[in-house]
Design a protein around this motif. Structure first.
Motif, mmCIF file in Angstrom:
data_model
loop_
_atom_site.group_PDB
_atom_site.id
_atom_site.type_symbol
_atom_site.label_atom_id
_atom_site.label_comp_id
_atom_site.label_asym_id
_atom_site.label_seq_id
_atom_site.Cartn_x
_atom_site.Cartn_y
_atom_site.Cartn_z
ATOM 1 N N SER A 134 6.362 -73.403 137.214
ATOM 2 C CA SER A 134 5.936 -73.612 138.596
ATOM 3 C C SER A 134 6.667 -74.801 139.222
ATOM 4 N N ASP A 135 6.808 -75.870 138.459
ATOM 5 C CA ASP A 135 7.553 -77.042 138.951
ATOM 6 C C ASP A 135 9.004 -76.669 139.253
ATOM 7 N N TRP A 136 9.607 -75.857 138.375
ATOM 8 C CA TRP A 136 10.991 -75.423 138.575
ATOM 9 C C TRP A 136 11.091 -74.567 139.839
ATOM 10 N N ASP A 137 10.143 -73.637 140.005
ATOM 11 C CA ASP A 137 10.121 -72.811 141.212
ATOM 12 C C ASP A 137 10.012 -73.685 142.460
ATOM 13 N N ASP A 138 9.107 -74.660 142.421
ATOM 14 C CA ASP A 138 8.902 -75.537 143.574
ATOM 15 C C ASP A 138 10.163 -76.324 143.914
ATOM 16 N N LEU A 139 10.850 -76.803 142.895
ATOM 17 C CA LEU A 139 12.081 -77.551 143.123
ATOM 18 C C LEU A 139 13.133 -76.662 143.785
ATOM 19 N N LEU A 140 13.335 -75.473 143.238
ATOM 20 C CA LEU A 140 14.321 -74.557 143.820
ATOM 21 C C LEU A 140 13.911 -74.116 145.220
ATOM 22 N N ARG A 141 12.633 -73.817 145.413
ATOM 23 C CA ARG A 141 12.147 -73.399 146.734
ATOM 24 C C ARG A 141 12.421 -74.480 147.774
ATOM 25 N N GLY A 142 12.158 -75.729 147.410
ATOM 26 C CA GLY A 142 12.413 -76.826 148.340
ATOM 27 C C GLY A 142 13.877 -76.910 148.739
ATOM 28 N N GLU A 143 14.770 -76.749 147.768
ATOM 29 C CA GLU A 143 16.209 -76.804 148.088
ATOM 30 C C GLU A 143 16.647 -75.578 148.882
ATOM 31 N N LEU A 144 16.061 -74.426 148.604
ATOM 32 C CA LEU A 144 16.358 -73.234 149.404
ATOM 33 C C LEU A 144 15.955 -73.458 150.867
ATOM 34 N N ARG A 145 14.790 -74.045 151.077
ATOM 35 C CA ARG A 145 14.331 -74.321 152.450
ATOM 36 C C ARG A 145 15.238 -75.332 153.134
ATOM 37 N N ARG A 146 15.613 -76.380 152.418
ATOM 38 C CA ARG A 146 16.469 -77.419 152.996
ATOM 39 C C ARG A 146 17.877 -76.906 153.290
ATOM 40 N N SER A 147 18.282 -75.833 152.626
ATOM 41 C CA SER A 147 19.646 -75.329 152.818
ATOM 42 C C SER A 147 19.858 -74.741 154.201
ATOM 43 N N GLY A 148 18.780 -74.333 154.852
ATOM 44 C CA GLY A 148 18.899 -73.790 156.194
ATOM 45 C C GLY A 148 19.547 -72.411 156.242
ATOM 46 N N ASP A 152 15.306 -64.793 153.240
ATOM 47 C CA ASP A 152 13.900 -64.916 152.883
ATOM 48 C C ASP A 152 13.822 -65.834 151.662
ATOM 49 N N VAL A 153 13.258 -67.005 151.825
ATOM 50 C CA VAL A 153 13.219 -68.013 150.762
ATOM 51 C C VAL A 153 12.513 -67.485 149.516
ATOM 52 N N ASP A 154 11.368 -66.841 149.699
ATOM 53 C CA ASP A 154 10.621 -66.361 148.537
ATOM 54 C C ASP A 154 11.375 -65.260 147.799
ATOM 55 N N GLN A 155 12.053 -64.389 148.525
ATOM 56 C CA GLN A 155 12.842 -63.338 147.874
ATOM 57 C C GLN A 155 14.042 -63.947 147.149
ATOM 58 N N ALA A 156 14.701 -64.897 147.795
ATOM 59 C CA ALA A 156 15.847 -65.563 147.159
ATOM 60 C C ALA A 156 15.410 -66.281 145.886
ATOM 61 N N LYS A 184 26.057 -67.533 138.298
ATOM 62 C CA LYS A 184 26.442 -68.468 139.364
ATOM 63 C C LYS A 184 26.929 -67.699 140.587
ATOM 64 N N ARG A 185 27.726 -66.654 140.365
ATOM 65 C CA ARG A 185 28.198 -65.824 141.488
ATOM 66 C C ARG A 185 27.016 -65.095 142.135
ATOM 67 N N ALA A 186 26.065 -64.649 141.330
ATOM 68 C CA ALA A 186 24.908 -63.939 141.857
ATOM 69 C C ALA A 186 24.057 -64.838 142.767
ATOM 70 N N VAL A 187 23.881 -66.095 142.386
ATOM 71 C CA VAL A 187 23.133 -67.027 143.235
ATOM 72 C C VAL A 187 23.837 -67.157 144.575
ATOM 73 N N ARG A 188 25.135 -67.319 144.568
ATOM 74 C CA ARG A 188 25.873 -67.477 145.816
ATOM 75 C C ARG A 188 25.776 -66.223 146.676
ATOM 76 N N ARG A 189 25.734 -65.072 146.040
ATOM 77 C CA ARG A 189 25.565 -63.824 146.786
ATOM 78 C C ARG A 189 24.193 -63.780 147.440
ATOM 79 N N VAL A 190 23.155 -64.160 146.688
ATOM 80 C CA VAL A 190 21.787 -64.118 147.191
ATOM 81 C C VAL A 190 21.623 -65.001 148.430
ATOM 82 N N ILE A 191 22.277 -66.151 148.424
ATOM 83 C CA ILE A 191 22.113 -67.085 149.548
ATOM 84 C C ILE A 191 23.222 -66.941 150.593
ATOM 85 N N GLY A 192 24.041 -65.912 150.448
ATOM 86 C CA GLY A 192 25.048 -65.617 151.464
ATOM 87 C C GLY A 192 26.265 -66.514 151.442
ATOM 88 N N GLN A 193 26.611 -67.037 150.256
ATOM 89 C CA GLN A 193 27.795 -67.908 150.151
ATOM 90 C C GLN A 193 28.982 -67.158 149.617
#
Length: 193
Positions: A134-148, A152-156, A184-193
């Motif tokens: 849960s802590d790991w999820d929260d950390l990643l969720r926070g950075e996903l939100r800050r990324s702008g 969909d943050v929850d789906q990502a 690593k490539r998959a994460v970038r795909r998910v967030i549109g990079q």
């Protein structure tokens, strides 16, 4: 023998027991840790092992807490110097996948294995494992939100968190040392990079 030497020896013995327990758990799960097995493998008495931890559950908790601490040291702390948002998110994911590829444990990522082993069980070990994830999820969720980013943050988050266990499976079952790069490539795909 001086009291100081006795305390240091006790600490060293406790650390040796814990290290062996973590190695066993990485291969056979936290339930694979037994006092008898540890005593046999370490050439100790059962009471000698119990004297340091008290119960099997206390030993399991010490093992999982040690692994959580190592995860923070190897994955979280090196990434926190990065700019919040996208840069930190990518650093967290990259170091996570690299860590999962080479945890230094014979059976791979114990946090991944513990999540599967204890997901349907109640109790303190379950709670510690769930809290770490849960802590790991929260950390990643926070950075996903800050990324702008425009996603969909929850789906990502759901997709990104799935990549870690996928890397562990690929490395452990198939010896696939390229899995981290694909994740690593998959994460970038998910967030549109």
């Amino acid at each position: 023998m001086s009291p100081r030497r006795s305390v240091a020896e006790a600490r060293n013995t406790k650390d040796m027991i814990l290290t062996k327990a973590i190695d066993i758990a990485s291969l056979d799960g936290l339930e694979g840790i037994t006092i008898g097995r540890l005593a046999d493998e370490l050439k100790m008495s059962k009471s000698g092992v119990l004297g340091h931890f008290g119960t099997k559950q206390s030993l399991q908790l010490a093992a999982i807490r040690s692994v959580i601490s190592q995860f923070r040291i190897h994955v979280v702390e090196p990434s926190m110097g990065r700019a919040p948002g996208l840069e930190r998110l990518l650093a967290l994911c990259d170091t996570w996948f690299d860590y999962v590829t080479d945890t230094g444990l014979p059976g791979g990522c114990l946090m991944t294995a513990a999540a599967l082993e204890f997901d349907g069980r109640a109790g303190e070990v379950h709670d510690v494992v769930a809290e770490a994830w849960s802590d790991w999820d929260d950390l990643l969720r926070g950075e996903l939100r800050r990324s702008g980013g425009d996603f969909d943050v929850d789906q990502a988050l759901f997709e990104i968190v799935a990549f870690g266990p996928a890397v562990n499976r690929a490395v452990q079952l198939f010896g696939d040392r390229t899995a981290a790069e694909r994740a690593k490539r998959a994460v970038r795909r998910v967030i549109g990079q």
